[in-house]
Design a protein around this motif. Structure first.
Motif, short mmCIF file in Angstrom:
data_model
loop_
_atom_site.label_atom_id
_atom_site.label_comp_id
_atom_site.label_asym_id
_atom_site.label_seq_id
_atom_site.Cartn_x
_atom_site.Cartn_y
_atom_site.Cartn_z
N ASP A 112 3.06 6.49 -24.20
CA ASP A 112 2.46 7.85 -25.21
C ASP A 112 2.39 9.12 -24.41
OD1 ASP A 112 1.85 8.88 -27.74
OD2 ASP A 112 -0.30 7.97 -27.78
N ARG A 115 5.42 11.37 -23.67
CA ARG A 115 5.25 12.30 -23.91
C ARG A 115 4.99 13.50 -24.14
NH1 ARG A 115 4.80 8.66 -29.21
NH2 ARG A 115 7.09 8.34 -29.79
N SER A 118 7.96 14.84 -21.73
CA SER A 118 8.87 15.19 -22.27
C SER A 118 8.89 14.88 -23.74
CB SER A 118 9.58 14.04 -21.45
OG SER A 118 9.87 13.81 -19.84
N PRO A 119 7.93 15.92 -24.23
CA PRO A 119 8.05 15.94 -25.82
C PRO A 119 9.46 15.84 -26.68
CG PRO A 119 7.86 18.11 -25.19
CD PRO A 119 8.33 17.37 -23.86
N LYS A 122 12.20 9.20 -26.73
CA LYS A 122 11.88 8.82 -27.42
C LYS A 122 11.43 7.11 -26.85
CE LYS A 122 13.85 10.93 -31.00
NZ LYS A 122 15.50 11.11 -32.03
#
Length: 414
Positions: A112, A115, A118-119, A122
């Motif tokens: 989590d 992210r 690296s937005p 997936k």
């Protein structure tokens, strides 16, 4: 496409990731695997790019590692030092490229955090056994305790929260929330509710005939077959073992799991039981000091033998209830006696009994006399052998990771 796979634990935790990683690599994708540094030979022989994570083997001697309720906390604490490296490693590997992070469920809190750098990343997670997915639906076991069918769902949720509040949250949440505060994120109140909600896709690596998905498992969910991976599929038993197998009737195999260094009483009971019943046995463990100094006649010790090569030649398998070992016994059509200690093993044992392919004996209740009685319920029982043969047929044509890889590619491109 780029896939970063993250796991930890024993070979049983690693092999499903090698199964997926090799399929993704064969389809032309870049695959990096992050795992315990001692697994480097397995990963490199699979042809995957490996990045070792620190792992302390002393955890194998922790007195609570195989405790039914305290074991998960031991695993959590043992894996946090490695998982603390995850955000930085993933950022270096992924950069600004779009990729899929495919992780063990206990790595989801750190996934989590990945992210943030690296937005567009997936996240997919792999559940290796049904018990790893909390539910309020039947059949429901909380560790070794069966929850009665008459208990309403609200009561079951209360039980889950109570167990987590006592045994998991006090261990997991302080360090987890400290890391989240450093990144300006809100604290997590209950780990058992937070973890399943992190992933964009959940993968259940067992077929629906073994465990049909209840309504409260996380969505979206893709259910595949058992990831039966063999690092050396053409390996044959050693000369010593071949000679032993040819010298008499089919033996019973005993293994408490490759990572179990606390099985002395188990092997003592096994040695007594096979002697009392006039059976032959193979003891599988890399730790010779767990065995009696002098093995009885008709008992052969082996450090490691691929179950795929061994099980066709045996009368039954006695094991700890790891999901991979359970699946291998079913594929070989061999009766099994499950001796569960902790984690998902009790649930796996209950499903083995429900399918009619074996019996179980709680590890903390093992005595020589009880081992004798339990073996009599699985060795040479014609009805059970017939049921094992029927279940083994379900493995025909199974084993391809292609449908799962299709789903991961769809996630990556979505």
């Amino acid at each position: 496409m780029q896939f970063i796979l993250v796991t930890f634990g024993s070979a049983g935790d690693l092999f499903p990731f090698l199964w997926m990683g090799r399929c993704l690599r064969a389809r032309g994708h870049r695959v990096d695997l992050l795992g315990p540094e001692q697994h480097a030979p397995f990963v490199e022989s699979a042809g995957l790019t490996f990045h070792g994570l620190p792992a302390d083997p002393a955890v194998l001697d922790h007195p609570d590692l195989w405790h039914p309720t305290r074991g998960l906390a031991v695993v959590w604490q043992a894996t946090r030092p490695a998982m603390a490296h995850l955000p930085q490693l993933v950022e270096a590997l992924a950069g600004d490229k779009q990729c899929v992070l495919l992780v063990h469920p206990l790595a989801l809190p750190e996934a989590d955090l990945c992210r943030l750098a690296s937005p567009g990343m997936k996240i997919a997670t792999t559940y290796l056994a049904p018990a790893n997915l909390p539910t309020v639906h039947d059949p429901l076991l909380l560790g070794p305790w069966k929850v009665p069918r008459w208990l309403p769902h609200g009561g079951r949720r209360w039980l889950w929260r109570s167990l987590a509040a006592r045994f998991i949250d006090p261990v997991a949440l302080p360090s987890l929330n400290a890391a989240r505060r450093q990144h300006g994120l809100a604290p997590v109140r209950r780990l058992i509710e937070y973890v399943p909600a992190v992933a964009d896709l959940s993968l259940a690596l067992f077929p629906d005939w073994f465990a049909a998905p209840p309504l409260d498992w996380p969505q979206p969910l893709f259910q595949a077959g058992f990831p039966l991976y063999d690092p050396d599929p053409d390996a044959a038993p050693s000369c010593e073992l071949r000679t032993f197998l040819a010298a008499g009737m089919a033996p019973v195999v005993f293994t408490p799991g490759t990572g179990n260094r606390q099985a002395r009483a188990y092997f003592e009971a096994a040695a007594h039981a096979v002697g009392a019943l006039g059976l032959r046995a193979v003891f599988l463990t890399p730790y010779r000091d767990q065995l009696p100094p002098i093995l009885p006649p008709g008992v052969c010790w082996q450090e490691y033998v691929p179950l795929k090569a061994l099980l066709p030649h045996v009368a039954a398998l006695v094991h700890h209830g790891g999901i991979g070992t359970t699946a291998e016994a079913m594929r070989a059509g061999r009766p099994q006696l499950v001796v569960p200690l902790a984690h998902d093993q009790f649930d796996n044992a209950a499903r083995v009994e429900s399918l009619g392919v074996g019996a179980s004996l709680h590890a903390r209740r093992v005595t020589p006399a009880r081992m004798v009685e339990a073996l009599q319920r699985v060795v040479g029982i014609e009805a059970m052998q017939a049921r094992c043969a029927a279940v083994a047929i379900r493995f025909n044509g199974a084993g391809s990771a292609d449908p799962l890889c299709d789903r991961l590619e769809a996630l990556a491109s979505g």
